[in-house]
Design a protein around this motif. Sequence first.
Motif: not given
Lengths: 284, 304
Positions: A100-106, A164-167, A196-210
Amino acid sequence: MAVIQNIELKSRKGKWLLRFIYLFLVVGAIIQFFPLTWLFLGTFKTNAELISAVPSLLPAKWSIDAYIEAFSKYKIWENLYNTFFVCAFIIIAQTFTSTLAAFSFSKVRPKSGNFIYMMFLGTQMFSTTALLFPTYIMMSKMGMIGSKWSWVLCSSAWAYAIVLYKSFFDSIPKDLIEASEIDGAGTFRQITNIIMPLSKPIYSVCILNTFMAVYNDFLFPLMLLPDEKDWTLMIRIYSMSNTGDIPDNVKYVLLFVTCLPSIIFYLFAQKNIQQGISTAGLKG
Amino acid sequence: MKTEIKTEKKKNKVMLRQGVRKEVLGLMLLLPALASILLFKYFPIVLGVFETFFKMNIVKLPGEFIGFDNYIRAFTDKQFLGAFLHNAKAFCYSLCMNFWVPIVLAMLVDEARRGKTIFRLLYFIPACAPSIAMTVLWKFFWQPDYGLANYILSIFGIPGQMWLNSESWVYFCIYFPHLVISGGMNLVIYLAALQDVPGELYEAALVDGVGIFNRIRYITIPCIKHIIILMLTLSIINAFNLMENIMILTGGGPSNSTQTMLLYAYQQGVNSMDYSYAMTMTTIIFIVTMTLTVVFNKVTREKD
């Protein structure tokens, strides 16, 4: 790019140099792998073998007694459950808040967004240790010490993930959002059906980082979860490293069980993680 | 004319409404993250710094106001000042033993003509294991009676050492495992940086007859300098926030020779329940680390 050029490798000196480099790398890799291998093989040894004055690499007799003892007597299940429970809820919370925050920023870009973004970035400078005691005091005032939710709440937003999400969202063309707006899609639909469907790579990176950050976290659970039944794997292995009651081979099993999930996760997302590391490294 | 003004007004109104809508929507979306960050990041930090001026009473916050007494106490506390020196010593060890190894290894991996990805993976996998688990494992290796380290020494006929219980070896024992634990991860970072060095530079240097060492010195090092500086900054921060490894390996011993600032603060907080003093120390550590980082960055920037 390689310093030594291919032409140089054709000479005798160059060939020897390359051979020497390979030898060095193989020896280095063996040294790197040694502790993990030792740990893995140690889980199959008997306790007497582990504390004998003349250690051997391979177990004399392969036995899985240590595994049975560890899982039946020392409640690793409980620790595994606690760890994954907290990891799962923190991942859900962070994914929700950061999306939500990244969507708002971006994409929405409210006027006060810049200021809030800088404020988020500022939290990256806070060290865990500076936060440790005040958080503990705050949580004890709220009566939440010993509850896993206190830890989940503390980690419910992570500025690094938001950045990361925002960028990544920035690279999704704004036209898509505008077109969907004309078609009558609300903000919620825009996020779930386009972003969300377009950002699958960043979701996997962030979830793993977390996952890795929470899995390896040590000080916060140590302070916030004093009850033995709430311990995560990290706290369990820390506490067992100080006691003599547990036989060494059971300790080895505990250590190995702790190492396994993170190694598997890294292997799964090897490429993504390395990209994440290099971008994180560049951004500092 | 009139209709034009009307449509203009209407347009303005729509724009204004859109602006307000944008603002409200944007803030609504930011709300969960903002609430979490304000409540669980900014509030504790402010509370922590605020409490350093008080003698804290956990039942009735904030307690009794004592001004700068906590800070004066910290700066006259011999144990705390000694702990600062231990941190500095730890930084020297990490610089001499750990810092340069991943850089050299990354360069060597980069030279490999075949199997570069395999080597990278081989160095990377062991580094994925959680550092706490690995540190506990190394505690077994350093065990003086039946540990592996002494066994390996005995093969070469060298008498066994006390390792973690000897003041001269203890820092070595703390930092040696990090060659494996964080070394592999750093290697991957350097390797990624090395991929960005343009290959033409090396070719041109070869044509000009520049030797291998000079090529490394004048091309490779300057090209990955920004990463090296970054990693050095991180190692300053890590060395002055050193605690978890020490807690596991030595608990501050032998005879307090590895008691770091943070460990001391932690012990004051948890064992003596002296939270305001502990928070004073963590605040000082934070300021020290920040200052060192800023000064270091300034110095390296000026040289450019």
